[in-house]
Design an enzyme around this catalytic site. Structure first.
Site, PDB file in Angstrom:
ATOM      1  N   HIS A  10       0.881   5.204   1.474  1.00 54.21           N
ATOM      2  CA  HIS A  10       0.215   6.136   2.379  1.00 54.21           C
ATOM      3  C   HIS A  10       0.912   7.490   2.209  1.00 54.21           C
ATOM      4  O   HIS A  10       2.136   7.538   2.069  1.00 54.21           O
ATOM      5  CB  HIS A  10       0.349   5.616   3.817  1.00 54.21           C
ATOM      6  CG  HIS A  10      -0.343   6.478   4.820  1.00 54.21           C
ATOM      7  ND1 HIS A  10      -1.709   6.475   4.968  1.00 54.21           N
ATOM      8  CD2 HIS A  10       0.133   7.385   5.705  1.00 54.21           C
ATOM      9  CE1 HIS A  10      -2.032   7.354   5.913  1.00 54.21           C
ATOM     10  NE2 HIS A  10      -0.945   7.914   6.373  1.00 54.21           N
ATOM     11  N   ASN A  23       0.855  -1.190   0.000  1.00 54.03           N
ATOM     12  CA  ASN A  23       0.000   0.000   0.000  1.00 54.03           C
ATOM     13  C   ASN A  23       0.889   1.237   0.000  1.00 54.03           C
ATOM     14  O   ASN A  23       2.044   1.175   0.414  1.00 54.03           O
ATOM     15  CB  ASN A  23      -0.892  -0.004   1.247  1.00 54.03           C
ATOM     16  CG  ASN A  23      -1.827   1.189   1.301  1.00 54.03           C
ATOM     17  OD1 ASN A  23      -2.436   1.557   0.280  1.00 54.03           O
ATOM     18  ND2 ASN A  23      -1.938   1.833   2.455  1.00 54.03           N
ATOM     19  N   LEU A  45      -4.478  -1.300  10.454  1.00 55.80           N
ATOM     20  CA  LEU A  45      -4.481  -0.182   9.499  1.00 55.80           C
ATOM     21  C   LEU A  45      -3.118   0.515   9.406  1.00 55.80           C
ATOM     22  O   LEU A  45      -2.578   0.960  10.432  1.00 55.80           O
ATOM     23  CB  LEU A  45      -5.561   0.829   9.920  1.00 55.80           C
ATOM     24  CG  LEU A  45      -5.690   2.072   9.034  1.00 55.80           C
ATOM     25  CD1 LEU A  45      -6.304   1.718   7.695  1.00 55.80           C
ATOM     26  CD2 LEU A  45      -6.507   3.154   9.736  1.00 55.80           C
TER      27      LEU A  45
HETATM   28  C1  GRF Z   1      -2.543   8.671  -2.601  1.00 58.97           C
HETATM   29  O1  GRF Z   1      -2.294   9.916  -2.022  1.00 58.97           O
HETATM   30  C2  GRF Z   1      -2.136   7.582  -1.671  1.00 58.97           C
HETATM   31  O2  GRF Z   1      -1.120   7.944  -0.788  1.00 58.97           O
HETATM   32  C3  GRF Z   1      -3.393   7.285  -0.909  1.00 58.97           C
HETATM   33  O3  GRF Z   1      -4.433   7.508  -1.827  1.00 58.97           O
HETATM   34  C4  GRF Z   1      -4.016   8.430  -2.800  1.00 58.97           C
HETATM   35  C5  GRF Z   1      -4.322   7.824  -4.129  1.00 58.97           C
HETATM   36  O4  GRF Z   1      -4.170   8.711  -5.188  1.00 58.97           O
HETATM   37  N1  GRF Z   1      -3.371   5.944  -0.381  1.00 58.97           N
HETATM   38  P1  GRF Z   1      -4.306   8.210  -6.672  1.00 58.97           P
HETATM   39  O5  GRF Z   1      -5.687   7.575  -6.840  1.00 58.97           O
HETATM   40  O6  GRF Z   1      -3.222   7.203  -6.933  1.00 58.97           O
HETATM   41  O7  GRF Z   1      -4.149   9.426  -7.534  1.00 58.97           O
END
Ligand code: GRF
Length: 200
Positions: free
Chosen positions: A108, A106, A143
């Site tokens: 973040h 993931n 989480l």
């Molecule tokens: C990103 O800022 C990521 O860190 C978070 O959700 C956002 C997704 O943006 N988990 P995108 O859909 O890839 O433009």
């Protein structure tokens, strides 16, 4: 290796991954893009790149696990070796996490373990931090908790708004997410307790 990208929204990270697969930096195939939101712009990006998409409506399923079982069924068909969450707004069930143990990553927008949750950048800004930035991590049962693969510091300016800061964080996300995926696909990541060792 076949990878799947799960998205709910804009998909700018998906785009960065698509670009880096196309130019050969990530030696893998994006075999499926899954979305829980039929209006996600990520789906347009996938289609434009000729990547297969799957849209599932959570309303059609009796709970989180039933939804995830359907996702898993489709991932199995594609022999997926890595599940990439890219702005996927659903929590994964324990079943999903077990099924793809140490094979889900993931991104973040804040430097974990600070500012977990949906509003990482807003929370960091409101807290008055001077530095923040994205984190790529493995996904475990808690989480935003799994072992950290890569992070990148982004300085916060006095004049920053959530939007301006997010813009600079996104730029870094689009570099470190493909990098982390490349390392995984090349078999160069090893989880040792809370740490992720990168083999050269
Ligand atoms: C990103 O800022 C990521 O860190 C978070 O959700 C956002 C997704 O943006 N988990 P995108 O859909 O890839 O433009």
């Amino acid at each position: 290796m076949n990878i799947a990208v799960l998205c709910s929204g804009n998909g700018s990270n998906l785009q960065a991954i698509i670009d880096k697969v196309l130019d050969g930096y990530i030696p893998a195939k994006i075999a499926l893009v899954v979305s829980d939101n039929k209006s996600a712009f990520a789906l347009e990006r996938a289609k434009k790149a000729g990547v297969e998409t799957l849209v599932l409506d959570p309303g059609d399923f009796d709970g989180r696990e039933a939804f995830d079982r359907e996702v898993i069924k489709n991932l199995r068909k594609k022999k997926i070796g890595l599940v990439v969450l890219a702005g996927y707004m659903r929590l994964l069930s324990g079943h999903f996490i077990k099924e793809y143990k140490d094979k889900i990553v993931n991104i973040h927008p804040a430097l974990l373990p600070s500012f977990k949750g949906t509003h990482g950048i807003r929370d960091a800004l409101e807290h008055g931090v001077k530095v923040t930035g994205p984190t790529v991590h493995f996904v475990d049962e808690k989480l935003d908790n799994g072992a950290i693969i890569l992070q990148k510091a982004v300085e916060v300016k006095d004049a920053d708004t959530e939007e301006s800061l997010l813009g600079r964080v996104h730029k870094e996300e689009h570099k470190i997410y493909p990098e982390a995926i490349k390392l995984f696909v090349e078999g160069r990541l090893k989880i040792v307790g809370r740490k992720v060792k990168v083999k050269s």
